[in-house]
Write an enzyme that holds these catalytic residues in place. Sequence first.
Site, short mmCIF file in Angstrom:
data_model
loop_
_atom_site.label_atom_id
_atom_site.label_comp_id
_atom_site.label_asym_id
_atom_site.label_seq_id
_atom_site.Cartn_x
_atom_site.Cartn_y
_atom_site.Cartn_z
N GLY A 209 147.57 -29.58 -76.93
CA GLY A 209 147.63 -30.58 -75.89
C GLY A 209 146.29 -30.72 -75.17
O GLY A 209 145.62 -29.72 -74.89
N ARG B 234 147.99 -31.51 -83.87
CA ARG B 234 148.67 -30.28 -84.28
C ARG B 234 148.75 -30.28 -85.81
O ARG B 234 148.97 -31.32 -86.42
CB ARG B 234 150.07 -30.21 -83.66
CG ARG B 234 150.02 -30.30 -82.13
CD ARG B 234 151.37 -30.04 -81.49
NE ARG B 234 151.37 -30.33 -80.07
CZ ARG B 234 150.93 -29.50 -79.13
NH1 ARG B 234 150.45 -28.32 -79.48
NH2 ARG B 234 150.96 -29.85 -77.85
N ASP C 214 147.65 -21.38 -76.19
CA ASP C 214 148.12 -20.20 -76.90
C ASP C 214 148.19 -20.42 -78.41
O ASP C 214 147.71 -19.59 -79.19
CB ASP C 214 149.51 -19.81 -76.37
CG ASP C 214 150.09 -18.60 -77.09
OD1 ASP C 214 149.62 -17.49 -76.84
OD2 ASP C 214 151.01 -18.78 -77.92
N THR D 129 144.33 -25.63 -71.12
CA THR D 129 145.71 -26.09 -71.06
C THR D 129 146.11 -26.28 -69.61
O THR D 129 145.76 -25.44 -68.76
CB THR D 129 146.68 -25.11 -71.74
OG1 THR D 129 148.04 -25.46 -71.42
CG2 THR D 129 146.45 -23.67 -71.30
N ASP E 225 148.96 -25.87 -68.46
CA ASP E 225 150.08 -24.98 -68.13
C ASP E 225 149.65 -23.69 -67.43
O ASP E 225 150.47 -23.04 -66.80
CB ASP E 225 150.85 -24.63 -69.41
CG ASP E 225 151.39 -25.84 -70.13
OD1 ASP E 225 151.62 -26.87 -69.45
OD2 ASP E 225 151.58 -25.78 -71.36
N ASP F 216 149.08 -20.88 -68.74
CA ASP F 216 149.97 -19.83 -69.25
C ASP F 216 149.31 -18.88 -70.24
O ASP F 216 149.99 -18.23 -71.03
CB ASP F 216 151.21 -20.47 -69.91
CG ASP F 216 150.85 -21.35 -71.11
OD1 ASP F 216 149.65 -21.64 -71.31
OD2 ASP F 216 151.77 -21.77 -71.83
N ARG G 261 155.53 -26.17 -69.66
CA ARG G 261 156.20 -25.51 -70.79
C ARG G 261 157.10 -24.41 -70.26
O ARG G 261 158.03 -24.70 -69.51
CB ARG G 261 155.16 -25.00 -71.79
CG ARG G 261 155.71 -24.82 -73.20
CD ARG G 261 154.62 -24.57 -74.22
NE ARG G 261 153.84 -23.38 -73.95
CZ ARG G 261 153.03 -22.82 -74.83
NH1 ARG G 261 152.88 -23.34 -76.03
NH2 ARG G 261 152.35 -21.74 -74.52
#
Length: 319
Positions: free
Chosen positions: A11, A72, A103, A125, A127, A129, A171
């Site tokens: 992303g 992707r 990730d 990202t 996120d 994360d 996410r």
Amino acid sequence: MKRIAVLTSGGDSPGMNAAIRAVVRKGHHHGLEVWGVRRGYTGLIQGDMIEMSLGSVGDIIHRGGTILHSARSEEFKTAQGQEQAVANLKQKGIDGLVVIGGDGSFRGAQKLTERGFPTVGVPGTIDNDIPGTDFTIGFDTAVNTVIDCIDKIRDTATSHERTYIVEVMGRDAGDIAIWAGLADGAESILIPEAPYQLDQIVERLSRGSKRGKKHSIIIVAEGVGSAVEIGRQIKEKTGSETRVTVLGHIQRGGSPTAHDRVLASRMGAEAVDLLLQGKSDYMVAIQANQITGLPFEEAFAMKHQPDMSIYHLAEILAI
């Protein structure tokens, strides 16, 4: 090391272009040739690469998205795809690779290092994360986008005296929800890392109503579940008017904040330094405002946890 490449994968996030710029210009500073791989691992398998000059990254530091595009790749998950990617890199005479992404992108980078190709990851990202780093590129911009949207939603929530449930991205991580929730004074913040009780949310809404509060904002991280369903349940229990807004991919776009531009520049430059130091299978991280390198293996052994002190402070201040 004379020639390196850079790609963006997964992303997109605001600040990726600033990171690309930093890799290209720091590489040229050290006398390296720098190549850009289009469309992530898909482009790596297809050999879609271009040489990048100093001018090729001019006027991009302020732009969202990624000039190298992203995709992707299921094929890259196969041994054959990985072998083809390495073969294409070697055929171009490339000695090291910088992967900017999240990730999944990092796990792809690790596969390349297992096949003997020097690779360093830069965490990009929204996120936030990625274990081992306090912040990822794009997170700050995404939070500011959410805050701007909620500020606008609050105007109409006040006008119509309603409860608004706002679903944000992230996410399986609640970082965006937590930071935006504290910054915007949300009454409740629902995140995957903390169980919630619907009755407690309803009680909080009731307390606010009794002291004359005319509207409420509830933020739901997408990893918790559907904000539409949660909104339906709240309406059933309270009988009050509720509206749901799912912010979606608007959170990925936009011009990166100053924080993300600086972070991306520092991280992109560090990635080049790590390759020149002969370090591979590493990611760039920021810890206590210091840029450092961290082995992928060490990072993957950790579990990401949001700053729960911010979450608890938001609960206290929304009393």
